[in-house]
Scaffold this active site. Structure first.
Site, short mmCIF file in Angstrom:
data_model
loop_
_atom_site.label_atom_id
_atom_site.label_comp_id
_atom_site.label_asym_id
_atom_site.label_seq_id
_atom_site.Cartn_x
_atom_site.Cartn_y
_atom_site.Cartn_z
N GLU A 156 23.41 -7.09 28.39
CA GLU A 156 24.86 -7.08 28.66
C GLU A 156 25.70 -6.64 27.47
OE1 GLU A 156 25.87 -10.90 30.34
OE2 GLU A 156 24.54 -10.59 32.06
N ASN A 199 19.05 -4.37 29.50
CA ASN A 199 19.34 -5.03 30.78
C ASN A 199 20.84 -5.27 30.93
OD1 ASN A 199 18.15 -6.45 33.13
ND2 ASN A 199 18.94 -8.33 32.19
N GLU A 263 17.30 -9.15 38.26
CA GLU A 263 17.87 -10.48 38.53
C GLU A 263 18.45 -10.52 39.94
OE1 GLU A 263 20.48 -11.80 35.36
OE2 GLU A 263 19.19 -10.93 33.82
C1 XIL Z 1 21.97 -17.63 34.11
C2 XIL Z 1 21.06 -18.76 34.55
O1 XIL Z 1 20.58 -18.48 35.85
C3 XIL Z 1 21.80 -20.07 34.53
O2 XIL Z 1 20.91 -21.15 34.77
C4 XIL Z 1 22.51 -20.26 33.20
O3 XIL Z 1 23.30 -21.42 33.27
C5 XIL Z 1 23.37 -19.08 32.88
O4 XIL Z 1 22.57 -17.91 32.88
N1 XIL Z 1 22.73 -12.61 33.59
C6 XIL Z 1 21.59 -12.93 32.89
C7 XIL Z 1 20.95 -14.26 33.10
O5 XIL Z 1 21.05 -12.08 32.17
O6 XIL Z 1 20.35 -14.76 31.93
C8 XIL Z 1 21.92 -15.27 33.65
O7 XIL Z 1 21.19 -16.45 33.97
C9 XIL Z 1 22.65 -14.72 34.85
C10 XIL Z 1 23.44 -13.49 34.47
#
Ligand code: XIL
Length: 332
Positions: A156, A199, A263
């Site tokens: 990100e 990512n 994701e």
């Molecule tokens: C999220 C998790 O699912 C949660 O449990 C945590 O509280 C916050 O992070 N992008 C990402 C992930 O790369 O690491 C994030 O995961 C969701 C958004």
């Protein structure tokens, strides 16, 4: 006569087997990982260490998935909560479970502005932060050297909206543009066998943000910065699956990197959710370098977006229409 009857009897089961399995066709897969494997892909889930004691969770995970991404356990706040003090208990739990099941592990993530301990954000000097970042990568990626199929090295790093700019994180502010390639170089040194990925989210379709990532990847490939793959998070809802997702994946693949759906979760329910999932899986299967698909959790009840029921299994681990839709696309 006796002899030829024996031959006939011996041949019958072989013929029966040929009839049951139609020539050229293999039996339809009944799990996500089998369906994906038949298409040369892996199908993963984000895994939470603190759910590994729940038998229905583990049964579903082990049956359906052949890749695991630690959902939070490898993030900076989990692995180096205090400077120079590395803690791996929960990350080890996920890695050991996955490896025990023959699952690939996706490391997530080495450099991210979120879930970052305050002591890192408070570093004021660029040269100090760069050495802290390198040390973090060297320790975390080094610990799992040889055990990680893919690392989300940087997560990100680009801003939302139309600017195409880098996100203004502490790394960007203190170290400058070079921090991303420095992270990839450090990760390659720490674990030479892991495929190294960038990512991000809101990059699934073609837009200013994904084009900015594209330009970075093109530049990295041109200059020999070690990058192997790009992850597209695909946190979506039924109405937001980009129509050009396949074209976007393909343009990245054409740069010479693998592309992964990393994701995936799609808020919604029923047929519209099932259709949205099908569109994403079809887009991936249409791109030969799209070789890994990961959903962001096993069951709706533990999803980070639980109220949007975005996953393939409901809160009781029942297969949802979205599950059947994904499996049938994998089988098609
Ligand atoms: C999220 C998790 O699912 C949660 O449990 C945590 O509280 C916050 O992070 N992008 C990402 C992930 O790369 O690491 C994030 O995961 C969701 C958004």
């Amino acid at each position: 006569m006796r002899k030829s009857l024996g031959v006939v009897l011996a041949v019958v089961p072989v013929l029966a087997a040929l009839v049951v399995t139609a020539p050229g066709a293999s039996a339809a897969a009944t799990t996500l990982k089998a369906g994906a494997s038949a298409k040369g892909r892996v199908f993963g889930a984000a895994v939470a260490a603190n759910r590994l004691g729940e038998s229905a969770y583990v049964t579903t995970l082990n049956r359906e998935f052949n890749q695991a991404t630690p959902e939070n356990e490898m993030k900076w706040d989990a692995t180096e909560p205090n400077r120079g003090q590395f803690t791996y208990g929960n990350a080890d739990r996920v890695v050991n479970h996955a490896r025990g099941q023959g699952m690939a592990v996706r490391g997530h993530t080495l450099v991210w502005h979120s879930q970052l301990p305050g002591w890192v954000s408070n570093i004021g000097s660029g040269s100090e932060l760069l050495s802290v970042m390198r040390n973090h990568i060297s320790n975390v990626a080094g610990r799992y050297r040889g055990q990680i199929a893919y690392w989300d090295v940087v997560n990100e790093a680009f801003a939302d909206g139309t600017s195409g700019a880098r996100r203004s994180t502490v790394f960007q502010q203190r170290i400058g543009n070079g921090y991303i390639e420095e992270a990839f170089r450090a990760a390659r040194t720490a674990d030479p066998s892991a495929k190294l990925c960038y990512n991000d989210y809101n990059t699934d379709g073609q837009n200013a943000k994904s084009t900015a990532v594209y330009n970075m990847v093109r530049d990295f490939k041109a200059r020999g910065v070690p990058i192997d793959c790009v992850g597209f998070q695909a946190h979506l809802s039924t109405g937001s699956v980009p129509g050009d997702i396949q074209a976007n994946l393909q343009r990245f693949a054409n740069l010479g990197v693998d592309v992964h759906i990393t994701e995936l979760d799609i808020g919604g329910s029923g047929t519209s959710q099932a259709d949205a999932y099908a569109r994403v899986i079809r887009a991936c299967l249409a791109v030969s370098r799209c070789n890994a698909i990961t959903v962001w959790g096993v069951t709706d009840k533990y999803s980070w977006r639980a109220s949007q029921t975005p996953l393939l299994f409901d809160g009781n681990y029942n297969k949802k229409p979205a599950y059947n839709s994904v499996l049938s696309v994998l089988n098609s």
